[in-house]
Design an enzyme around this catalytic site. Sequence first.
Site, PDB file in Angstrom:
ATOM      1  N   GLY A  19     -60.638  16.455 -46.329  1.00 57.21           N
ATOM      2  CA  GLY A  19     -59.528  17.140 -45.667  1.00 57.21           C
ATOM      3  C   GLY A  19     -58.828  18.161 -46.556  1.00 57.21           C
ATOM      4  N   GLY A  22     -57.780  16.456 -49.860  1.00 54.22           N
ATOM      5  CA  GLY A  22     -58.977  15.987 -50.563  1.00 54.22           C
ATOM      6  C   GLY A  22     -59.777  17.139 -51.155  1.00 54.22           C
ATOM      7  N   TYR A 146     -46.414   7.166 -36.861  1.00 53.41           N
ATOM      8  CA  TYR A 146     -46.967   7.544 -38.177  1.00 53.41           C
ATOM      9  C   TYR A 146     -46.014   7.114 -39.293  1.00 53.41           C
ATOM     10  CZ  TYR A 146     -48.345  11.223 -41.637  1.00 53.41           C
ATOM     11  OH  TYR A 146     -48.739  11.943 -42.743  1.00 53.41           O
ATOM     12  N   THR A 174     -44.257  17.033 -49.409  1.00 52.55           N
ATOM     13  CA  THR A 174     -43.636  17.714 -48.259  1.00 52.55           C
ATOM     14  C   THR A 174     -44.765  18.418 -47.492  1.00 52.55           C
ATOM     15  OG1 THR A 174     -43.157  19.479 -49.830  1.00 52.55           O
ATOM     16  CG2 THR A 174     -41.339  17.984 -49.283  1.00 52.55           C
TER      17      THR A 174
END
Length: 324
Positions: A19, A22, A146, A174
């Site tokens: 992602g 990652g 979440y 953030t």
Amino acid sequence: MESKSQAGPMRVLVTGGSGLVGKAIEHVVQQEGGKVDGEEWIFLSSKDADLVDVGQTRAVFEKYRPTHVIHLAAKVGGLYLHMRENLQFLRDNIKINDNVLHTAHEMGVTKVVSCLSSCIFPDKTTYPIDETMIHNGPPHDSNFGYSHAKRMIDVQNRAYFQQYGHCYTAVIPTNVVGPFDNFNIENGHVLSALINKTHEAKKEGTPLNVCGTGAPRRQFIYSLDLGRLIVWVLREYEEVEPIILSVGEEEEISIKDAVDMIAEALDFEGKIHFDTTLSDGQMKKTASNAKLRRYLPDFSFTPLKEAIKMTCSWFEINYDKARI
Ligand code: NAP
Ligand code: GFB
């Protein structure tokens, strides 16, 4: 740089390695000399194992036998996907996090660095928000599923420390921006969705539709800066308590200002329309990076304008393979 917590070379398993975050860590490790001789880094995607499933989680840990884990894998999305799927965010993330943390424990992993998010902080709060305030009141309604799942990582880390003395910790980034993001217009985060929308509007000669009023404020961190900081946390940070990884409070900007930066980066000169019938989400979640600054007073963040320029140009060059 040797890890403080490991005598031999590390074998690091990165969940969610395919992602946005990652891929940034992979770049830091493989392209910026972030890897020490003898170390092994394994970057997983959901194709290697669906971490919602405990059997697949165990099998992938058995296969790679990591000494260290950077746990990024999560069901992730922008504001509007959260508002539609709070239940799925809650259930998937609870399962993924418990499977990863407990399998790490069972297999003797020395250190785990998991990823929280500044959107899990209490909605009604004083600003700036710091690491001690995570559990001081309910999160914003838009992403409560979440947020509660992510908050439990912090609770679970404390419990592993209390019962077993493990150094399982977490970072709190953030909003992130960078290459390899999900640029999907319906489901993506604000900057990636807007980069794709601006690209489309320019191509079609149509107005750019921004969701909400443009007034909410956010602190954005460039994914490569975050990657560098997470590698530092893995090697050097020894607290179980989480650490906020963010630019300073003074760098917080409005969505409208961010839209202007995207328009400039993509040379978009058309009309910009704000759809005020759509939710603004949380108006702000200003986070303090004072703890990070105590550890790394000189860390230099990429200016947002530059980060947006680099992300826009990555998106244009990689349009065919980008997640849209
Ligand atoms: P992303 O680009 O959407 O990547 C998510 C990663 O998780 C992908 O590698 C994906 O694999 C993997 N994944 C998702 N479901 C999985 C499953 N069931 N089993 C195994 N792997 C699974 O998200 P990101 O922005 O890099 O997020 C990484 C971490 O940062 C997350 O924990 C997120 O909460 C946190 N974070 C992100 C932001 C942000 O603004 N993006 C801000 C704060 C915190 P595939 O590629 O195979 O789908
Ligand atoms: O990145 P985002 O979706 O999530 O940004 P959050 C939402 C803000 O951007 C709202 C505005 O104020 C939206 O009104 N916005 C404007 C847009 N245009 C768009 C657009 O085209 N797409 C999107 N998505 N927003 C997230 C959490 O909150 O914080 C996630 O939902 C994640 O869990 C992230 O952790 C860090 O910043 O509001």
